[in-house]
Design an enzyme around this catalytic site. Structure first.
Site, short mmCIF file in Angstrom:
data_model
loop_
_atom_site.label_atom_id
_atom_site.label_comp_id
_atom_site.label_asym_id
_atom_site.label_seq_id
_atom_site.Cartn_x
_atom_site.Cartn_y
_atom_site.Cartn_z
N PRO A 88 0.82 -1.22 0.00
CG PRO A 88 -0.17 -1.17 2.11
CD PRO A 88 0.64 -2.03 1.20
CD GLU A 115 1.77 -4.68 10.81
OE1 GLU A 115 1.93 -3.47 10.59
OE2 GLU A 115 0.66 -5.22 10.92
NE ARG A 153 -8.44 -6.25 -20.67
CZ ARG A 153 -8.48 -5.10 -21.32
NH1 ARG A 153 -7.63 -4.15 -21.03
NH2 ARG A 153 -9.37 -4.90 -22.26
CG ASP A 168 -8.93 2.63 -29.91
OD1 ASP A 168 -10.11 2.44 -30.20
OD2 ASP A 168 -8.18 3.40 -30.55
N1 ADE Z 1 -1.01 -4.99 0.21
C1 ADE Z 1 -1.89 -4.52 1.10
N2 ADE Z 1 -2.62 -3.52 0.60
C2 ADE Z 1 -2.20 -3.33 -0.69
C3 ADE Z 1 -2.56 -2.44 -1.73
N3 ADE Z 1 -3.51 -1.52 -1.58
N4 ADE Z 1 -1.90 -2.54 -2.90
C4 ADE Z 1 -0.92 -3.45 -3.06
N5 ADE Z 1 -0.54 -4.32 -2.11
C5 ADE Z 1 -1.17 -4.27 -0.94
#
Ligand code: ADE
Length: 250
Positions: A88, A115, A153, A168
């Protein structure tokens, strides 16, 4: 394109890699998806990878050593590739980053849990850290699936009808137009007449108008970010629906 996924939950990917468009692409060897159990690189017979955080606090941290060893072994076996650590804290994924990743021959996707990884994984391997959005998942696995699906894709041949790959150049940076199928009426709501007219020029025009209309109302932020790539016809439509979003307006 070859994907190597490193995770402590490899079973999550079993049906993912064998179903639908991705399953067919793997079958046809257009892409490869190998999923590896990070515990195979654990340095103890209990195959334990997590340990308490230095400094205390709740939650366990994934050790650096096994993840680093795994990435290096895959690089040794298959040649260099780009390593993506799902977190994140990473750069938020968008279509531009997807397109960039699709240029690689090999992506190694590192999925954290708890974590996350010991910070030295990032310091030593220098991976691209990628987030799929500003929310916290239980781990990187679902995020890795998002990356695989979006990147695959763009690999030629993976999507049967290349016209449906929305990179495109004409509609890039716009939301998709609405789509309809049979029956012609649902609870009194008919399919727009133009789509049944058989007039391909009118249909294309209507779809472009609906795309621009949807983008200016739902995602006005996309207009500013993509203005430079819009063709004149799209710019003219933006001016019609939302003149205030035209960045050239004075
Ligand atoms: N691991 C935990 N949350 C995440 C997220 N939002 N994006 C990527 N990996 C993650």
């Amino acid at each position: 394109m070859h994907f190597d996924v490193l995770t402590i939950f490899p079973e999550l990917f079993t049906s993912f890699r064998s179903t639908g468009v991705l399953g067919r692409a793997v079958e046809a060897s257009l892409i490869g998806i190998d999923v590896h159990d990070l515990r195979d690189w654990a340095d103890n017979r209990w195959r334990q990878l997590d340990d308490e955080a230095y400094g205390g606090g709740p939650g366990m941290v994934l050790q650096a050593g096994p993840a680093i060893a795994a990435v290096r072994q895959l690089e040794g076996d298959h040649g260099p590739g780009r390593t993506v650590l799902l977190s994140p804290r990473g750069r938020v994924l968008d279509q531009a980053l997807v397109a960039e990743l699709a240029h690689e021959d090999r992506l190694c996707l590192l999925c954290g849990r708890y974590e996350g990884f010991d910070e030295r994984v990032s310091a030593i391997l220098g991976p691209d850290e990628v987030s799929i959005g500003d929310f916290v998942l239980g781990g990187g696995e679902v995020a890795a699936m998002v990356v695989v699906e979006a990147v695959a894709r763009l690999v030629p041949g993976v999507v049967g009808d290349p016209a449906s790959v929305a990179s495109d150049s004409f509609t890039a940076g716009l939301l998709d137009h609405p789509s309809y199928t049979r029956p012609v009426e649902v609870e009194g709501w008919p399919v727009p007449e133009v789509l049944r007219s058989g007039d391909h020029e009118r249909i294309a025009r209507w779809r472009l108008e609906r795309s621009v209309e949807a983008t200016v109302t739902r995602r006005p932020d996309m207009i500013k970010d993509n203005w430079a790539r819009y063709p004149a016809e799209v710019r003219a439509l933006v001016r019609r629906y939302a003149p205030e979003l035209d960045p050239e307006r004075r």
